[in-house]
Each structure stands twice: as structure tokens, then as C-alpha cells.
Scaffold this motif. Structure first.
Motif, short mmCIF file in Angstrom:
data_model
loop_
_atom_site.label_atom_id
_atom_site.label_comp_id
_atom_site.label_asym_id
_atom_site.label_seq_id
_atom_site.Cartn_x
_atom_site.Cartn_y
_atom_site.Cartn_z
N VAL A 37 1.13 -1.18 0.01
CA VAL A 37 0.21 -0.17 0.47
C VAL A 37 0.71 0.81 0.04
N ASP A 38 2.11 1.20 0.78
CA ASP A 38 3.11 2.59 0.59
C ASP A 38 3.55 2.39 -0.10
N ALA A 39 3.59 1.83 -1.29
CA ALA A 39 4.51 1.64 -2.37
C ALA A 39 3.92 2.23 -3.33
N VAL A 40 2.20 2.25 -3.65
CA VAL A 40 1.35 2.74 -4.50
C VAL A 40 0.78 3.65 -4.21
N VAL A 41 0.94 4.08 -2.99
CA VAL A 41 0.09 5.64 -2.56
C VAL A 41 1.71 6.80 -2.81
N GLY A 42 2.30 5.97 -2.47
CA GLY A 42 3.70 7.75 -2.76
C GLY A 42 3.19 8.32 -0.83
N ASP A 43 3.05 9.80 -1.56
CA ASP A 43 2.65 10.82 -0.42
C ASP A 43 1.53 11.32 0.25
N ASP A 44 1.29 10.17 -0.43
CA ASP A 44 -0.96 10.77 -0.19
C ASP A 44 -1.08 9.56 1.39
N ALA A 45 -0.82 11.07 2.10
CA ALA A 45 -1.24 10.22 3.73
C ALA A 45 -2.82 9.54 4.33
N ALA A 46 -3.55 9.72 2.71
CA ALA A 46 -4.97 9.02 3.51
C ALA A 46 -5.39 8.23 2.39
N PRO A 47 -4.96 6.50 2.19
CA PRO A 47 -5.17 6.45 1.27
C PRO A 47 -6.73 5.42 1.43
N ARG A 48 -7.24 5.23 0.12
CA ARG A 48 -8.56 4.85 0.56
C ARG A 48 -8.54 3.62 -0.15
N VAL A 49 -8.74 2.61 1.60
CA VAL A 49 -8.02 1.05 1.79
C VAL A 49 -9.30 0.08 1.28
N LEU A 50 -9.84 -0.68 0.73
CA LEU A 50 -10.48 -1.93 1.74
C LEU A 50 -11.00 -3.38 2.18
N ASP A 51 -10.81 -3.35 2.99
CA ASP A 51 -10.12 -4.42 4.05
C ASP A 51 -12.11 -5.34 3.92
N LEU A 52 -10.83 -6.39 2.90
CA LEU A 52 -12.19 -7.27 2.47
C LEU A 52 -12.29 -9.01 2.95
N ALA A 53 -13.68 -8.68 3.30
CA ALA A 53 -13.59 -9.98 4.74
C ALA A 53 -13.17 -9.76 5.70
N GLY A 54 -13.54 -8.88 6.23
CA GLY A 54 -12.37 -8.25 7.39
C GLY A 54 -12.84 -8.71 8.92
N GLY A 55 -13.97 -8.98 8.82
CA GLY A 55 -13.78 -10.19 10.34
C GLY A 55 -13.85 -9.25 10.58
N THR A 56 -12.99 -8.84 12.49
CA THR A 56 -13.14 -8.10 13.14
C THR A 56 -12.39 -6.72 13.23
N GLY A 57 -11.75 -6.69 11.97
CA GLY A 57 -10.57 -5.26 11.62
C GLY A 57 -9.01 -5.24 11.56
N SER A 58 -8.50 -6.71 11.89
CA SER A 58 -7.52 -6.80 12.39
C SER A 58 -6.85 -5.98 11.52
N ILE A 59 -6.53 -6.11 10.04
CA ILE A 59 -6.31 -5.49 9.08
C ILE A 59 -6.20 -4.20 8.60
#
Length: 253
Positions: A37-59
Motif C-alpha cells: 500500500v505504501d509503495a502505490v500511494v506514495g505521499d498520499d497520507a489518506a489512502p482509500r483501503v478496502l478490508d475485504l472479508a475483514g472480520g474483527t478488523g485486524s487489517i
């Protein structure tokens, strides 16, 4: 109204310990996903991330620790795990209840907007044809240059015998830890959750949704995932991380 979970962080820790019995290198695999994620967003401090089948929210929790301004969306169907996730994440994430077995699971998600879609140890309970379709659906949610990472049991095609022995070794060690009371097994963890007054009704609903349990344990080698991601339209595909018979495969739009 959402149930009041008095101790969501304690349930988070309990879930993490139970999962680490299966995945001793769990933190390493998640860290590798966040590196991507860090590699693809560069300097973007607020990436949009989808936690798929995320369960309790660990990711989600680990993503927010790494990117405090990340705009998180967590998708899952399990009502008990989602209740723990909602109580733990609060207003730091959007929680979406959706069934990945159905193509309309994306109804509340905007296509072409996510920097990253991350999932771990979850999609193995879907059949092959559904995972293939899901990979194409995930591709449509990502913006150009966005990344999808799936970490799961993905044996190396060239090491079938060794992979089998590694899995058997891990199974023996896990059973020894269960026998010594070091950590709860999957079934014992659910028994504990069912004893919580707030979560008990959600556990009953969970087992109505998954009457025979959610797992088909369909775990093809990593080459299947690489080929299927390419067929789904990802322009760069390959292994991002490997630990024994487990791996994380990444696809870039």
C-alpha cells in the motif's frame, strides 16, 4: 441498533491470539501487505483501503496504525465479527455488511476509487469459480495503479511434498499448544464468544448464515492465483510474501 460491546479490544486480542495459532507469521504477512500500500500511494497520507472479508478488523486496525488518515472500508457478512469490528474501529472505518458469495456485494462501493484492496486467510472458503469472478470484481473497484493483495494458504507448485510436510509440522505444533492451554482453538473461541451476553445472539445468527461452517478449504497453489488475477485484468501479478506453504499474491491495476 448495534449491540454494546463492553470490551472490544479484549475480543480483538483474543481473536488475534487464536488466529496466530494458525498463522505464527501473521504480523509479517500483514506488514508486507501494508508495504505494498505504501509503495502505490506514495505521499498520499489518506489512502482509500478496502478490508475485504475483514472480520474483527485486524487489517483495518493495522492499516490505521500505519496510515492514521486512511479512509477504511471493511466488508464482511459475519454479524458477530462485524460487531467487534464496529466497536473497535468506531468512526475510523465504514462497515459494510455484504455477502461475497453474491456478485452484488459491491452495491455500496464506488468503482475505480480504492488505492488498495486487502484480504487475508478468508477467500479459501469460496469455490474456484466464485474466486475467479471476485478477482475481476475487485479489479473494477481499484483505481489505475491500485493494488490488490490476498494472503492465504497457497502452496508452491514446485514443492508439493515439502509443502505438505510443512503443513503437517504446523498442525502438530498447533495441537500441542491447544493441549497445553496456550491458546484457544477456533471452536473454543466461538464457544467463548457465545457466552458473551451482547454477542451471543449474533453468534446464533452467524451459524444460521453459515450452517455448516463457512469453509470449503479450497486452497490451490499460488500459480492458480497468479493466472486468475492476470485473466481478471491485473497488469502486474506475482508473489509478494511467502512463509512456508502460505503466501501473499499481489495484483496491480
Amino acid at each position: 441498533m448495534d449491540p454494546y460491546i463492553a470490551n472490544p479490544l479484549a475480543w480483538q486480542e483474543s481473536w488475534d491470539r487464536q488466529q496466530e495459532a494458525y498463522l505464527p507469521d501473521r504480523e509479517h504477512r500483514i506488514a508486507s501487505m501494508l508495504d505494498a500500500v505504501d509503495a502505490v500511494v506514495g505521499d498520499d497520507a489518506a489512502p482509500r483501503v478496502l478490508d475485504l472479508a475483514g472480520g474483527t478488523g485486524s487489517i483495518s486496525l493495522r492499516t490505521l496504525a500505519r496510515f492514521p488518515s486512511a479512509r477504511m472500508t471493511l466488508v464482511d457478512l459475519d454479524p458477530a465479527l462485524l460487531a467487534i469490528a464496529a466497536a473497535s474501529l468506531g468512526d475510523r472505518a465504514t462497515i459494510v455488511t455484504a455477502d461475497l458469495r453474491r456478485p452484488d456485494w459491491r452495491a455500496d462501493l464506488a468503482p475505480g476509487t480504492y488505492d488498495a484492496v486487502l484480504t487475508a486467510t478468508a477467500l479459501h472458503w469460496l469455490p474456484a469459480n466464485r474466486v475467479a469472478d471476485l478477482y475481476a470484481e475487485i479489479h473494477e473497484l481499484l483505481r489505475p495503479g491500485g493494488v490488490f493483495v490476498n494472503a492465504d494458504h497457497m502452496p508452491d507448485d514446485g514443492l508439493p511434498g515439502l509443502s505438505k510436510r510443512l503443513v503437517e509440522r504446523a498442525d502438530r505444533r498447533r495441537e500441542q499448544r491447544y493441549a497445553a492451554g496456550v491458546v484457544l482453538s477456533w471452536s473454543a473461541w466461538w464457544e467463548h464468544v457465545a457466552g458473551d451476553p451482547a454477542l451471543a445472539p449474533l453468534v446464533r445468527r452467524r451459524f444460521e448464515i453459515f450452517p455448516a461452517g463457512p469453509h470449503t478449504e479450497w486452497t490451490p497453489p499460488i500459480s492458480w492465483h497468479v493466472d486468475t488475477l492476470r485473466s481478471a485484468g491485473f497488469t502486474e501479478v506475482g508473489p509478494l510474501w511467502r512463509g512456508g506453504a502460505d503466501a501473499a499474491v499481489a495484483g496491480v491495476c
